[in-house]
Design an enzyme around this catalytic site. Structure first.
Site, PDB file in Angstrom:
ATOM      1  N   GLY A  63       0.834  -1.196   0.000  1.00  0.00           N
ATOM      2  CA  GLY A  63       0.000   0.000   0.000  1.00  0.00           C
ATOM      3  C   GLY A  63       0.865   1.240   0.000  1.00  0.00           C
ATOM      4  N   GLY A  75      -0.202   4.452  -0.560  1.00  0.00           N
ATOM      5  CA  GLY A  75      -0.957   5.689  -0.405  1.00  0.00           C
ATOM      6  C   GLY A  75      -0.279   6.607   0.595  1.00  0.00           C
ATOM      7  N   ARG A 133       2.282   0.022 -12.069  1.00  0.00           N
ATOM      8  CA  ARG A 133       2.681   0.864 -10.952  1.00  0.00           C
ATOM      9  C   ARG A 133       4.175   0.711 -10.652  1.00  0.00           C
ATOM     10  NH1 ARG A 133       0.773   4.736  -7.824  1.00  0.00           N
ATOM     11  NH2 ARG A 133       0.907   3.624  -5.838  1.00  0.00           N
ATOM     12  N   ASN A 159      -8.174   1.527   7.772  1.00  0.00           N
ATOM     13  CA  ASN A 159      -9.375   2.154   8.311  1.00  0.00           C
ATOM     14  C   ASN A 159     -10.485   1.122   8.462  1.00  0.00           C
ATOM     15  OD1 ASN A 159      -8.549   4.867   8.634  1.00  0.00           O
ATOM     16  ND2 ASN A 159      -8.839   5.285   6.456  1.00  0.00           N
ATOM     17  N   LYS A 210     -11.721   4.756  16.694  1.00  0.00           N
ATOM     18  CA  LYS A 210     -11.291   5.355  15.418  1.00  0.00           C
ATOM     19  C   LYS A 210     -12.449   5.346  14.428  1.00  0.00           C
ATOM     20  CE  LYS A 210      -8.238   6.706  12.200  1.00  0.00           C
ATOM     21  NZ  LYS A 210      -7.160   5.806  11.746  1.00  0.00           N
ATOM     22  N   ASN A 246     -15.266  11.966   8.179  1.00  0.00           N
ATOM     23  CA  ASN A 246     -14.962  11.699   6.767  1.00  0.00           C
ATOM     24  C   ASN A 246     -16.124  11.932   5.811  1.00  0.00           C
ATOM     25  OD1 ASN A 246     -12.602  10.964   8.038  1.00  0.00           O
ATOM     26  ND2 ASN A 246     -12.291   9.103   6.842  1.00  0.00           N
ATOM     27  N   ASN A 277     -10.704  18.850   7.079  1.00  0.00           N
ATOM     28  CA  ASN A 277     -11.276  18.459   8.370  1.00  0.00           C
ATOM     29  C   ASN A 277     -11.662  19.658   9.230  1.00  0.00           C
ATOM     30  OD1 ASN A 277     -10.633  15.902   7.487  1.00  0.00           O
ATOM     31  ND2 ASN A 277      -9.210  15.438   9.143  1.00  0.00           N
ATOM     32  N   SER A 306      -9.064  10.987   3.685  1.00  0.00           N
ATOM     33  CA  SER A 306      -8.818  10.029   2.604  1.00  0.00           C
ATOM     34  C   SER A 306     -10.064   9.824   1.763  1.00  0.00           C
ATOM     35  CB  SER A 306      -8.343   8.695   3.184  1.00  0.00           C
ATOM     36  OG  SER A 306      -9.294   8.163   4.080  1.00  0.00           O
TER      37      SER A 306
END
Length: 306
Positions: A13, A15, A41, A111, A187, A195, A205, A258
């Site tokens: 990952g 990101g 990628r 997440n 969380k 979000n 935010n 995100s």
């Protein structure tokens, strides 16, 4: 400082969070290998000279690291950080399963809520450490990231058998917890409050705090979440969820969530693993969360129709 022997970390990952953690681990002089999902990628990364760029208040951290794809691996993975989107985590680990063993250190930093438990069930022979971080960042290029908010990272195991990777102990703001499930639940609560609203109001935010309509909606979201938390006997915070969500919005005021980044880029979001996870629990509990349901539908519609 010499590179630590036998301390290669693979990161799945690339990101914002994956890149930020590549920077953190690189600061410890650990060897880093990024695992990309496909040759395209991998080729794009090669054109940069295998450079990852992370900009923070401390300046620009630009470093080289190795890169590969799952089908190019030839030896077992000793240390793996999973920083994919939540909906990709199970399939991504499946592609690496031949290279993971009970001796592998696997840290999952994603997440949402529920995927973590699914991983434990699907791969009972692997030992997972789960992490929840308040680090915030956003991409400014394919391999360029702004580390917008430096936060705290809590790590632990649902099974109670995993430990904080020893070399991570040298990093600031790392803490072990005996109840990572509670941390992940908290969380989720914060993400549900912030979000989807950053998408609806197309803002950072902290800008939510200055929008009366957003604050009214956040209050409703928090009330619905607290009702499910009480019904499922999951403790949240000692203070109201709304107060906690406002605090996080303030401390991460410059961050672009995100979810909003994904919508702006025309990508799939994690709304099903965030607000959708709450809605699923509400249905199981026989309770209604209409405002969260409406936001779930809104974000899915935006994914589909733009």
């Amino acid at each position: 400082m010499a590179r630590l022997l036998a301390k290669m970390w693979h990161i799945l990952g690339s990101g914002a969070i994956g890149s930020i953690w590549a920077s953190k681990l690189n600061s410890l002089n650990l060897d880093i290998t990024l695992i990309f999902r496909d040759e395209e990628r991998l080729g794009s990364f090669a054109t940069t000279g295998n450079l990852v760029s992370v900009r923070s208040d401390q300046g620009l951290d630009q470093f080289q690291c190795l890169a590969t794809t799952a089908n190019k691996l030839t030896t077992p993975i000793q240390n793996l950080l999973v920083a994919t989107k939540a909906f990709d985590a199970v399939s991504a680990i499946t592609t690496l399963s031949n290279w993971l063993t009970a001796e592998s250190t696997i840290v999952v930093m994603i997440n949402g809520y529920g995927v973590q438990q699914e991983l434990q069930t699907k791969f009972p022979h692997l030992i997972f450490t789960f992490a929840s971080t308040t680090d915030g960042g956003y991409k400014t290029g394919e391999f360029e990231t702004v580390w917008a908010g430096q936060g705290k990272t809590l790590v632990g195991s649902i099974k109670g058998t995993a430990k904080t990777p020893k070399e991570w102990e040298a990093l600031p703001q790392i803490e072990a917890t005996e109840d990572i499930d509670l941390i992940l639940w908290r969380k989720l609560a914060i993400n549900c409050c912030i979000n989807p609203l950053t998408v609806k109001y197309n803002c950072r935010n902290g800008e939510l705090l200055d929008i009366p309509g957003a604050m009214a909606e956040m209050s409703i979201i928090a009330s619905e979440f607290e009702a499910i938390s009480n019904a499922t006997q999951k403790h949240l915070f000692d203070t109201p969820l709304l107060d906690q969500a406002k605090l996080v919005a303030r401390t991460t005021q410059g961050n672009i969530s995100s979810m909003l980044q994904d919508i702006r880029a025309g990508r799939r979001t994690e709304i099903r693993q965030i607000t959708g996870a709450l809605c699923d629990l509400a249905e199981q509990s026989g309770l209604a969360v209409p405002h969260n349901q409406s936001l779930l539908k809104l974000i899915i519609d935006l994914e589909t129709n733009g």
